[in-house]
Design an enzyme around this catalytic site. Structure first.
Site, PDB file in Angstrom:
ATOM      1  CD  GLN A 112      -1.087  -0.044   3.746  1.00  0.00           C
ATOM      2  OE1 GLN A 112      -1.543  -1.143   4.027  1.00  0.00           O
ATOM      3  NE2 GLN A 112      -1.352   1.049   4.453  1.00  0.00           N
ATOM      4  CG  ASN A 160       0.476  -6.205   6.848  1.00  0.00           C
ATOM      5  OD1 ASN A 160      -0.478  -5.471   6.588  1.00  0.00           O
ATOM      6  ND2 ASN A 160       1.408  -5.849   7.713  1.00  0.00           N
TER       7      ASN A 160
END
Length: 307
Positions: A115, A277
């Site tokens: 991200q 994650n």
């Protein structure tokens, strides 16, 4: 005259080179100082872990380059009133049926993504669990997190979001493909040139939107649906994780969205979730973590999708 102009140009060039060199030197010094500060913090944290008997490892992974608040912007206060209609999924979908589940299981998940410095973990969790659901049915898709970031109907951004945005993958909306709508790690104006790629039919919380469901319910949802999206409280130890069974437990409000893709009852002295994650493969165990059941509020607001 030409000679004077040439001399002036050379002088300007030399001044520019000196300025550039000094600037690079200053940047290098700042980077060195930052690295030293991180290493000092890591040494202090390792001392705490050793004193308390933890065995997982921490280190200077790529996620450490960002302030934690840049990475973790899942915000329960941004939940929409309509979320209540998505609660109780364990009962609505029959996930409370008694089944002989294995003591260790790996569900379905796609490749690890990153991200960056945008707090869009909520979008990566939503997309990740959706990709996992399709994968369980035999279809491998790479869906767009940027679409969630740009086009959600709730005002979510790098500064915060919640699982409510699953609704943006339902009719009359729908997920876009990553190839058409690639990730850029900041919020843009919604792009309308990419057509609907895939849609989900519904989504539900395993229990409620404001608690951690029973471990058995989360297991059943992973087993039946491939994986679950969930919240966790990520602190500096979580950020610095590089491997092993994560057993540090501290109090705090959930702030980070992840995907739970499996479990092992024999790990972490009592069982652990396999956590996916969105901080790249340089974090944790190639982007994954083992975390003890219930620690750091892992599993809070666990939810899944139907296709």
């Amino acid at each position: 005259m030409r000679k004077n102009v040439w001399l002036v140009c050379m002088l300007v060039l030399m001044v520019g080179l000196v300025f550039s060199a000094n600037r690079k030197g200053d940047l290098g010094l700042r980077e060195d100082a930052k690295a030293q500060q991180i290493e000092l913090k890591l040494e202090q944290m390792r001392s705490v872990l050793a004193a308390e008997g933890h065995t997982f490892t921490i280190g200077h992974n790529p996620a450490m380059q960002y302030p934690l608040e840049k990475l973790c912007n899942l915000n329960p206060e941004l939940a929409d009133a309509e979320d209540i209609a998505h609660e109780g999924g364990a009962y609505i979908e029959g996930l409370d049926a008694v089944q002989a589940l294995p003591t260790a299981y790996t569900g379905y998940y796609t490749s690890i993504k990153n991200q960056g410095s945008c707090g869009s973990c909520w979008a990566f969790s939503i997309v990740g669990v959706t990709e996992g659901r399709f994968l369980k049915s035999g279809y491998s898709y790479n869906l767009s997190e940027q679409y969630q970031l740009d086009c959600n109907h709730y005002g979510y951004s790098c500064s915060g979001g919640w699982f409510t945005s699953h609704n943006d993958h339902k009719s009359p909306y729908g997920a876009r493909s990553e190839s058409c709508y690639p990730y850029v790690a900041y919020k843009q104006t919604c792009k309308t040139s990419c057509g609907i790629y895939k849609q989900i039919t519904s989504w539900y919380y395993v229990g409620s939107s404001s608690s951690v469901p029973a471990t058995s319910y989360i297991k059943q949802a992973i087993y039946d649906r491939g994986s679950v999206a969930a919240a966790v409280y990520a602190n500096s130890y979580f950020q610095a994780y590089t491997g092993g069974c994560y057993t540090y437990n501290s109090s705090g409000t959930v702030n980070h969205a992840v995907v739970l893709v499996g479990w092992d009852d024999a790990r972490c002295t009592g069982g652990a979730w396999r956590l996916k994650n969105s901080w790249g493969t340089g974090w944790g165990e190639s982007g994954l973590m083992w975390i003890k059941y219930g620690y750091q509020k892992v599993g809070y607001a666990a939810n899944y999708v139907n296709i």
